[in-house]
Scaffold this motif. Structure first.
Motif, PDB file in Angstrom:
ATOM      1  N   GLY A 122       0.816  -1.198   0.000  1.00  0.00           N
ATOM      2  CA  GLY A 122       0.000   0.000   0.000  1.00  0.00           C
ATOM      3  C   GLY A 122       0.857   1.259   0.000  1.00  0.00           C
ATOM      4  N   CYS A 123       0.312   2.350  -0.542  1.00  0.00           N
ATOM      5  CA  CYS A 123       0.995   3.637  -0.548  1.00  0.00           C
ATOM      6  C   CYS A 123       1.085   4.173   0.883  1.00  0.00           C
ATOM      7  CB  CYS A 123       0.218   4.623  -1.425  1.00  0.00           C
ATOM      8  SG  CYS A 123       0.757   6.336  -1.304  1.00  0.00           S
ATOM      9  N   TYR A 124       2.247   4.750   1.227  1.00  0.00           N
ATOM     10  CA  TYR A 124       2.471   5.317   2.559  1.00  0.00           C
ATOM     11  C   TYR A 124       2.293   6.833   2.602  1.00  0.00           C
ATOM     12  CZ  TYR A 124       4.369   0.789   3.938  1.00  0.00           C
ATOM     13  OH  TYR A 124       4.514  -0.549   4.216  1.00  0.00           O
ATOM     14  N   GLY A 125       1.921   7.426   1.484  1.00  0.00           N
ATOM     15  CA  GLY A 125       1.661   8.862   1.481  1.00  0.00           C
ATOM     16  C   GLY A 125       2.900   9.728   1.474  1.00  0.00           C
ATOM     17  N   CYS A 126       3.982   9.263   0.871  1.00  0.00           N
ATOM     18  CA  CYS A 126       5.248  10.006   0.901  1.00  0.00           C
ATOM     19  C   CYS A 126       5.146  11.391   0.266  1.00  0.00           C
ATOM     20  CB  CYS A 126       6.348   9.219   0.178  1.00  0.00           C
ATOM     21  SG  CYS A 126       6.675   7.584   0.870  1.00  0.00           S
ATOM     22  N   PHE A 127       4.261  11.537  -0.731  1.00  0.00           N
ATOM     23  CA  PHE A 127       4.148  12.815  -1.430  1.00  0.00           C
ATOM     24  C   PHE A 127       3.047  13.711  -0.868  1.00  0.00           C
ATOM     25  CE2 PHE A 127       7.198  10.999  -4.092  1.00  0.00           C
ATOM     26  CZ  PHE A 127       7.636  11.920  -5.033  1.00  0.00           C
ATOM     27  N   GLY A 128       2.487  13.328   0.261  1.00  0.00           N
ATOM     28  CA  GLY A 128       1.502  14.180   0.918  1.00  0.00           C
ATOM     29  C   GLY A 128       0.154  14.165   0.211  1.00  0.00           C
ATOM     30  N   PRO A 129      -0.836  14.854   0.783  1.00  0.00           N
ATOM     31  CA  PRO A 129      -2.177  14.829   0.209  1.00  0.00           C
ATOM     32  C   PRO A 129      -2.261  15.538  -1.136  1.00  0.00           C
ATOM     33  CG  PRO A 129      -2.047  16.391   2.035  1.00  0.00           C
ATOM     34  CD  PRO A 129      -0.763  15.643   2.024  1.00  0.00           C
ATOM     35  N   LYS A 130      -3.036  14.947  -2.038  1.00  0.00           N
ATOM     36  CA  LYS A 130      -3.284  15.567  -3.331  1.00  0.00           C
ATOM     37  C   LYS A 130      -4.277  16.716  -3.144  1.00  0.00           C
ATOM     38  CE  LYS A 130      -7.277  12.868  -4.980  1.00  0.00           C
ATOM     39  NZ  LYS A 130      -8.085  14.014  -5.411  1.00  0.00           N
ATOM     40  N   GLU A 131      -4.558  17.425  -4.210  1.00  0.00           N
ATOM     41  CA  GLU A 131      -5.549  18.491  -4.137  1.00  0.00           C
ATOM     42  C   GLU A 131      -6.932  17.889  -3.868  1.00  0.00           C
ATOM     43  OE1 GLU A 131      -5.431  20.971  -7.563  1.00  0.00           O
ATOM     44  OE2 GLU A 131      -3.275  21.362  -7.418  1.00  0.00           O
ATOM     45  N   THR A 132      -7.682  18.532  -2.980  1.00  0.00           N
ATOM     46  CA  THR A 132      -9.036  18.120  -2.593  1.00  0.00           C
ATOM     47  C   THR A 132      -9.136  16.626  -2.293  1.00  0.00           C
ATOM     48  OG1 THR A 132      -9.780  17.808  -4.902  1.00  0.00           O
ATOM     49  CG2 THR A 132     -10.065  20.006  -3.928  1.00  0.00           C
ATOM     50  N   PRO A 133      -8.350  16.122  -1.356  1.00  0.00           N
ATOM     51  CA  PRO A 133      -8.432  14.693  -1.008  1.00  0.00           C
ATOM     52  C   PRO A 133      -9.656  14.408  -0.139  1.00  0.00           C
ATOM     53  CG  PRO A 133      -6.889  15.779   0.451  1.00  0.00           C
ATOM     54  CD  PRO A 133      -7.338  16.830  -0.539  1.00  0.00           C
ATOM     55  N   ASN A 134     -10.234  13.228  -0.308  1.00  0.00           N
ATOM     56  CA  ASN A 134     -11.376  12.809   0.519  1.00  0.00           C
ATOM     57  C   ASN A 134     -10.872  11.826   1.571  1.00  0.00           C
ATOM     58  OD1 ASN A 134     -13.824  12.142   1.631  1.00  0.00           O
ATOM     59  ND2 ASN A 134     -14.597  11.045  -0.164  1.00  0.00           N
ATOM     60  N   ALA A 135     -10.131  12.350   2.553  1.00  0.00           N
ATOM     61  CA  ALA A 135      -9.569  11.481   3.596  1.00  0.00           C
ATOM     62  C   ALA A 135     -10.653  10.799   4.429  1.00  0.00           C
ATOM     63  CB  ALA A 135      -8.613  12.280   4.477  1.00  0.00           C
ATOM     64  N   PRO A 136     -11.744  11.492   4.812  1.00  0.00           N
ATOM     65  CA  PRO A 136     -12.789  10.782   5.567  1.00  0.00           C
ATOM     66  C   PRO A 136     -13.369   9.599   4.789  1.00  0.00           C
ATOM     67  CG  PRO A 136     -13.066  13.145   5.811  1.00  0.00           C
ATOM     68  CD  PRO A 136     -12.022  12.946   4.750  1.00  0.00           C
ATOM     69  N   GLY A 137     -13.523   9.767   3.469  1.00  0.00           N
ATOM     70  CA  GLY A 137     -14.026   8.667   2.652  1.00  0.00           C
ATOM     71  C   GLY A 137     -13.071   7.487   2.654  1.00  0.00           C
ATOM     72  N   LEU A 138     -11.775   7.781   2.576  1.00  0.00           N
ATOM     73  CA  LEU A 138     -10.787   6.708   2.619  1.00  0.00           C
ATOM     74  C   LEU A 138     -10.810   6.014   3.979  1.00  0.00           C
ATOM     75  CD1 LEU A 138      -8.437   5.110   1.421  1.00  0.00           C
ATOM     76  CD2 LEU A 138      -6.893   6.899   2.264  1.00  0.00           C
ATOM     77  N   SER A 139     -10.979   6.791   5.039  1.00  0.00           N
ATOM     78  CA  SER A 139     -11.020   6.199   6.379  1.00  0.00           C
ATOM     79  C   SER A 139     -12.162   5.192   6.496  1.00  0.00           C
ATOM     80  CB  SER A 139     -11.166   7.289   7.440  1.00  0.00           C
ATOM     81  OG  SER A 139     -10.012   8.094   7.490  1.00  0.00           O
ATOM     82  N   GLY A 140     -13.280   5.504   5.852  1.00  0.00           N
ATOM     83  CA  GLY A 140     -14.403   4.574   5.857  1.00  0.00           C
ATOM     84  C   GLY A 140     -14.042   3.256   5.194  1.00  0.00           C
ATOM     85  N   GLN A 141     -13.294   3.349   4.085  1.00  0.00           N
ATOM     86  CA  GLN A 141     -12.869   2.124   3.399  1.00  0.00           C
ATOM     87  C   GLN A 141     -11.860   1.357   4.235  1.00  0.00           C
ATOM     88  OE1 GLN A 141     -14.060   0.657   0.853  1.00  0.00           O
ATOM     89  NE2 GLN A 141     -12.513  -0.949   0.653  1.00  0.00           N
ATOM     90  N   LEU A 142     -10.952   2.087   4.905  1.00  0.00           N
ATOM     91  CA  LEU A 142      -9.967   1.417   5.768  1.00  0.00           C
ATOM     92  C   LEU A 142     -10.660   0.683   6.912  1.00  0.00           C
ATOM     93  CD1 LEU A 142      -7.264   4.234   5.969  1.00  0.00           C
ATOM     94  CD2 LEU A 142      -7.176   2.142   4.597  1.00  0.00           C
ATOM     95  N   GLU A 143     -11.735   1.267   7.424  1.00  0.00           N
ATOM     96  CA  GLU A 143     -12.505   0.598   8.482  1.00  0.00           C
ATOM     97  C   GLU A 143     -13.142  -0.677   7.947  1.00  0.00           C
ATOM     98  OE1 GLU A 143     -15.970   1.651  11.799  1.00  0.00           O
ATOM     99  OE2 GLU A 143     -15.615   3.008  10.099  1.00  0.00           O
ATOM    100  N   THR A 144     -13.640  -0.600   6.707  1.00  0.00           N
ATOM    101  CA  THR A 144     -14.231  -1.778   6.082  1.00  0.00           C
ATOM    102  C   THR A 144     -13.204  -2.907   5.941  1.00  0.00           C
ATOM    103  OG1 THR A 144     -15.798  -0.418   4.838  1.00  0.00           O
ATOM    104  CG2 THR A 144     -15.389  -2.641   3.994  1.00  0.00           C
ATOM    105  N   LEU A 145     -11.942  -2.497   5.726  1.00  0.00           N
ATOM    106  CA  LEU A 145     -10.873  -3.487   5.579  1.00  0.00           C
ATOM    107  C   LEU A 145     -10.403  -4.038   6.922  1.00  0.00           C
ATOM    108  CD1 LEU A 145      -8.678  -1.791   2.805  1.00  0.00           C
ATOM    109  CD2 LEU A 145     -10.291  -3.689   2.542  1.00  0.00           C
ATOM    110  N   GLY A 146     -10.969  -3.512   8.009  1.00  0.00           N
ATOM    111  CA  GLY A 146     -10.642  -4.041   9.330  1.00  0.00           C
ATOM    112  C   GLY A 146      -9.617  -3.239  10.105  1.00  0.00           C
ATOM    113  N   MET A 147      -9.243  -2.055   9.628  1.00  0.00           N
ATOM    114  CA  MET A 147      -8.264  -1.236  10.341  1.00  0.00           C
ATOM    115  C   MET A 147      -8.960  -0.450  11.453  1.00  0.00           C
ATOM    116  SD  MET A 147      -5.701   1.782   8.917  1.00  0.00           S
ATOM    117  CE  MET A 147      -4.624   0.695   7.995  1.00  0.00           C
ATOM    118  N   ASP A 148      -8.511  -0.618  12.695  1.00  0.00           N
ATOM    119  CA  ASP A 148      -9.147   0.084  13.809  1.00  0.00           C
ATOM    120  C   ASP A 148      -8.740   1.560  13.813  1.00  0.00           C
ATOM    121  OD1 ASP A 148      -6.670   0.469  15.356  1.00  0.00           O
ATOM    122  OD2 ASP A 148      -6.776  -1.674  15.747  1.00  0.00           O
ATOM    123  N   ARG A 149      -9.443   2.349  14.649  1.00  0.00           N
ATOM    124  CA  ARG A 149      -9.231   3.802  14.643  1.00  0.00           C
ATOM    125  C   ARG A 149      -7.817   4.191  15.042  1.00  0.00           C
ATOM    126  NH1 ARG A 149     -13.824   6.652  13.761  1.00  0.00           N
ATOM    127  NH2 ARG A 149     -15.793   5.604  14.183  1.00  0.00           N
TER     128      ARG A 149
END
Length: 264
Positions: free
Chosen positions: A205-232
């Protein structure tokens, strides 16, 4: 009568020097660049020092001390254009993890005489102290993007650096999405392009080395990460790496942290 070559200065603050080394890694391309410019200040490459004003200044590293804060103001005054390079200079770097804790406690734990340490409470991006003409992201930066930025400013045009996400780089390379196909947590959907999707190309998986892109939807990604089983708590750490101080990553990590606390 020949026109005098424009001057290039390179400075560093709190950092590992990796982004400056990316410029030296250009090798043959760097020889072509140095044929058209004068290097006025670049301790990694030469002992030559030409006083400002400079046409283009590259700055690596974050601002962590009062002395550094004063020095960057002096550099800004002497620079026609100032470009920050790398995660430390653009977001505060990995050392911005101090921004989420008590820096005085850190100094007490690390130093025998913390009273001798003079530091800021936070590790800051350069843009938090002076105006910046362009930010080149990455940990480290991509040397070809750096050459593009140097060329653009020396010839009076806007740098052509993609603002797309790592996901787009994956698609161009024909790589299978590691998050969709394998359930691997990945910051690619919210991360700025520039690395060539290096980690997903190695089934990581990408570790975010280049930082957030323009207008990133981080909350949306967090929802997917939760679906994958990653805790808060793990999601908080996921956003707090090389670009922990970037607004989008910082805000999302703090939101996750607050929700973790409210549920405990």
């Amino acid at each position: 009568m020949s026109r005098e070559k424009p001057t290039l200065a390179v400075f560093k603050f709190a950092s590992c020097d990796g982004c400056q080394l990316s410029l030296l890694d250009c090798e043959d391309e760097l020889l072509a660049v140095t044929d058209r410019i004068r290097i006025a200040h670049f301790p990694e490459a030469t002992r030559t020092r030409i006083d400002g004003p400079w046409d283009l200044t590259l700055v690596e590293g974050s601002i962590t001390t009062p002395q550094a804060a004063e020095e960057i103001r002096e550099i800004r005054r002497a620079s026609k254009f100032l470009v920050t390079i790398g995660a430390c200079a653009t977001t505060g770097g990995i050392q911005a993890l101090r921004n989420f804790a008590d820096v005085e406690e850190f100094t007490r734990q690390v130093y025998a005489h913390p009273e001798y340490i003079e530091t800021l409470a936070t590790s800051d991006a350069i843009s938090q102290h002076v105006p910046v003409d362009f930010e080149l992201r990455g940990c480290p930066i991509d040397k070809y993007q750096l050459l593009e930025v140097v060329s653009a400013f020396l010839y009076g045009r806007r740098p052509q650096v993609s603002s797309a996400s790592v996901c787009e780089e994956c698609k161009r390379a024909g790589q299978v999405c590691v998050m969709v196909a394998h359930g691997t947590p990945c910051l690619g959907p919210v991360t700025h392009a520039g690395c060539g999707a290096l980690c997903p190309g190695c089934n990581r998986g990408c570790y975010g080395c280049f930082g957030p892109k323009e207008t990133p939807n981080a909350p949306g990604l967090s929802g997917q990460l939760e679906t994958l089983g990653m805790d808060r708590a793990t999601r908080v750490r996921f956003y707090r790496t090389f670009n922990a101080g970037a607004d989008a990553f910082r805000e999302e990590s703090e939101r996750q942290e607050q929700e973790t606390g409210s549920q405990s």
